[in-house]
Design a protein around this motif. Structure first.
Motif, short mmCIF file in Angstrom:
data_model
loop_
_atom_site.label_atom_id
_atom_site.label_comp_id
_atom_site.label_asym_id
_atom_site.label_seq_id
_atom_site.Cartn_x
_atom_site.Cartn_y
_atom_site.Cartn_z
N SER A 1 -11.58 22.11 -26.76
CA SER A 1 -12.89 22.76 -26.92
C SER A 1 -13.99 22.01 -26.18
O SER A 1 -14.86 22.62 -25.58
N SER A 2 -13.91 20.67 -26.21
CA SER A 2 -14.94 19.88 -25.51
C SER A 2 -14.83 20.06 -24.00
O SER A 2 -15.83 20.05 -23.30
N ASP B 1 -9.82 20.09 -30.70
CA ASP B 1 -11.19 19.60 -30.49
C ASP B 1 -11.38 19.11 -29.05
O ASP B 1 -12.41 19.36 -28.43
N SER C 1 -12.87 10.31 -31.38
CA SER C 1 -14.17 10.92 -31.09
C SER C 1 -14.73 10.41 -29.76
O SER C 1 -15.39 11.16 -29.03
N ILE D 1 -13.09 12.50 -27.06
CA ILE D 1 -13.70 13.83 -26.99
C ILE D 1 -15.04 13.75 -26.26
O ILE D 1 -15.34 14.57 -25.39
#
Length: 115
Positions: free
Chosen positions: A91-92, A88, A41, A44
């Protein structure tokens, strides 16, 4: 006033791909992935924080197989189990129209059995 062409959209000749501008964030090693190469995370969030204004963002190196891992914290695309995190991450990067590019890598003979 000077008109800068690097702020204008760019379309690749042989592809139907248009960048919103010619600003490219080059690959920079940040060593944020988990030991097995899974996206974190924090990783990201890092990419999301640095994207948006650029037309293209190239990720840090991503190993293509476990024998090609060059260092701890290296992103991996060696197996389908990494796809959710990679999706993910993409997408970020793409949230404001920036194109996401992943840099593939294999440390080859320079890899270490310690890693």
């Amino acid at each position: 006033m000077t008109k800068y062409s690097f702020l204008q959209p760019y379309t690749f000749e042989n592809k139907n791909i248009t960048l919103k501008n010619r600003v490219v964030i080059p690959p920079m090693t940040e060593r944020m992935s988990f030991e097995d190469g899974t996206v974190t995370s924090d990783e990201i969030a890092y990419y999301a924080q640095h994207t948006g204004g650029a037309g293209m963002y190239i990720t840090a190196v991503s190993n293509v197989n476990s024998l090609g891992k060059g260092f701890e914290g290296e992103l991996s695309i060696a197996d389908d189990r990494f796809l959710p995190g990679l999706s993910d991450l993409a997408s970020s990067i793409k949230k404001n129209g920036t194109k996401a590019i992943i840099q593939i890598f294999s440390a080859g003979r320079m890899s270490s059995t310690a890693i």
